[in-house]
Design an enzyme around this catalytic site. Structure first.
Site, PDB file in Angstrom:
ATOM      1  N   ARG A  21      12.017 -91.596  39.461  1.00  9.94           N
ATOM      2  CA  ARG A  21      11.022 -91.441  40.532  1.00  9.94           C
ATOM      3  C   ARG A  21       9.677 -92.000  40.077  1.00  9.94           C
ATOM      4  NH1 ARG A  21       7.847 -86.840  39.451  1.00  9.94           N
ATOM      5  NH2 ARG A  21       8.649 -85.550  37.739  1.00  9.94           N
ATOM      6  N   GLY A  22       8.798 -92.197  41.044  1.00 10.25           N
ATOM      7  CA  GLY A  22       7.421 -92.578  40.756  1.00 10.25           C
ATOM      8  C   GLY A  22       7.279 -93.869  39.975  1.00 10.25           C
ATOM      9  N   ILE A  23       6.331 -93.862  39.043  1.00 13.98           N
ATOM     10  CA  ILE A  23       6.047 -95.038  38.230  1.00 13.98           C
ATOM     11  C   ILE A  23       7.272 -95.444  37.420  1.00 13.98           C
ATOM     12  CG2 ILE A  23       4.695 -95.881  36.275  1.00 13.98           C
ATOM     13  CD1 ILE A  23       2.345 -94.196  37.348  1.00 13.98           C
ATOM     14  N   ASP A  57      17.376 -84.461  28.395  1.00 14.38           N
ATOM     15  CA  ASP A  57      16.170 -83.649  28.339  1.00 14.38           C
ATOM     16  C   ASP A  57      15.445 -84.038  27.062  1.00 14.38           C
ATOM     17  OD1 ASP A  57      14.197 -81.751  28.133  1.00 14.38           O
ATOM     18  OD2 ASP A  57      15.507 -80.018  28.326  1.00 14.38           O
ATOM     19  N   VAL A  58      14.334 -84.753  27.184  1.00 17.31           N
ATOM     20  CA  VAL A  58      13.663 -85.281  25.993  1.00 17.31           C
ATOM     21  C   VAL A  58      13.054 -84.184  25.129  1.00 17.31           C
ATOM     22  CG1 VAL A  58      13.203 -87.516  27.066  1.00 17.31           C
ATOM     23  CG2 VAL A  58      11.459 -85.698  27.186  1.00 17.31           C
ATOM     24  N   GLY A  86       7.638 -87.177  31.542  1.00 19.73           N
ATOM     25  CA  GLY A  86       6.525 -86.282  31.270  1.00 19.73           C
ATOM     26  C   GLY A  86       6.417 -85.184  32.304  1.00 19.73           C
ATOM     27  N   TYR A 149      -2.213 -81.865  28.882  1.00 22.23           N
ATOM     28  CA  TYR A 149      -1.762 -83.196  29.288  1.00 22.23           C
ATOM     29  C   TYR A 149      -2.572 -84.292  28.582  1.00 22.23           C
ATOM     30  CZ  TYR A 149      -0.284 -86.944  32.482  1.00 22.23           C
ATOM     31  OH  TYR A 149       0.229 -88.105  33.023  1.00 22.23           O
TER      32      TYR A 149
END
Length: 243
Positions: A21-23, A57-58, A86, A149
């Site tokens: 998803r996303g970027i 799962d990182v 992230g 973050y």
């Protein structure tokens, strides 16, 4: 003097963590569009349809190892790693729990370490490799409610430069792309007054497009960027300039 191994003209094996998803999805799509073999990771549920994907799962070394074994047995060793996965757990520092802080670092920073460390096994055998960490302008500028973050994203720069010092002579590059405010599903939900306030701080006076981030990643992964190592490319409309 060491001579770099020429880049292969065959489709490359590209791993994009958090590429569903996303970027991350836009980055994965851009590699796929030029004919590379792209594998994305997803953390839970079913694999996205129509793409090559592995569950990972990182925040778990065991999960990362299992994902790499599946990738290597199916598609071959990873040649380009885009560490994008992230999470956020935003809250003001005085309200932030230790778990809020450490869990974000464990995914965003330690997770990037886990996938990068595992990728080096293939890199050394291939005598080439590219690592591209997806950071954030917040890692430079900071932001209220994002101590966790910002710390996790700032750490990626130091890690990329340490990898550069260790593996630069092995034809391995490690660089960082730091997006600013990018038009995604998340930013599309921001109230108009919040969006307008952000705009006043961006010299370009607009949010970026995910494709603009993907373009920077593509260049760092290209043969033309073989001598670019340990650097940070900010795709932020000028928001973080001078810092």
């Amino acid at each position: 003097m060491a001579v770099a191994t020429p880049e292969t003209t065959e489709p490359r094996v590209v791993l994009v963590t958090g590429g569903n998803r996303g970027i991350g999805k836009c980055i994965a799509d851009s590699f796929r569009a030029q004919g590379d073999r792209v594998i994305i990771t997803y953390r839970s549920g079913d694999a996205p349809e129509g793409v090559d994907a592995v569950q990972c799962d990182v925040s778990s070394t065991k999960s990362v190892e299992a994902a790499y074994k599946e990738i290597e047995s199916t598609w071959g060793p990873v040649e380009i790693l885009v560490a994008n996965a992230g999470i956020t757990k935003d809250t003001l520092l005085m309200r932030m729990s230790e778990d809020d802080f450490t869990s974000v670092l464990d995914t965003n920073l330690v997770g990037a370490f886990r996938v990068a460390k595992r990728a080096t096994k293939g890199f050394l055998k291939l005598k080439r490799g590219r690592v591209i960490f997806i950071s954030s302008v917040v890692g430079v500028t900071g932001a209220p409610g994002q101590a966790n973050y910002a710390a996790s994203k700032a750490g990626l720069t130091g890690m990329a430069r340490a990898i550069t010092r260790e593996l630069g002579a092995r034809n391995v590059t490690a660089n960082v792309v730091a997006p600013g405010y990018i038009t995604t599903d998340m930013t599309a939900e921001l109230p108009e007054d919040v969006t307008a306030n952000y705009m006043t701080s961006i010299p370009a006076a607009r949010f970026g497009d995910p494709e603009e981030v993907a373009n920077a990643v593509q260049w760092l992964a290209s043969p033309g960027a073989g001598y670019v190592n340990g650097t940070v490319i900010r795709v932020d409309g000028g928001l973080g300039m001078g810092l």
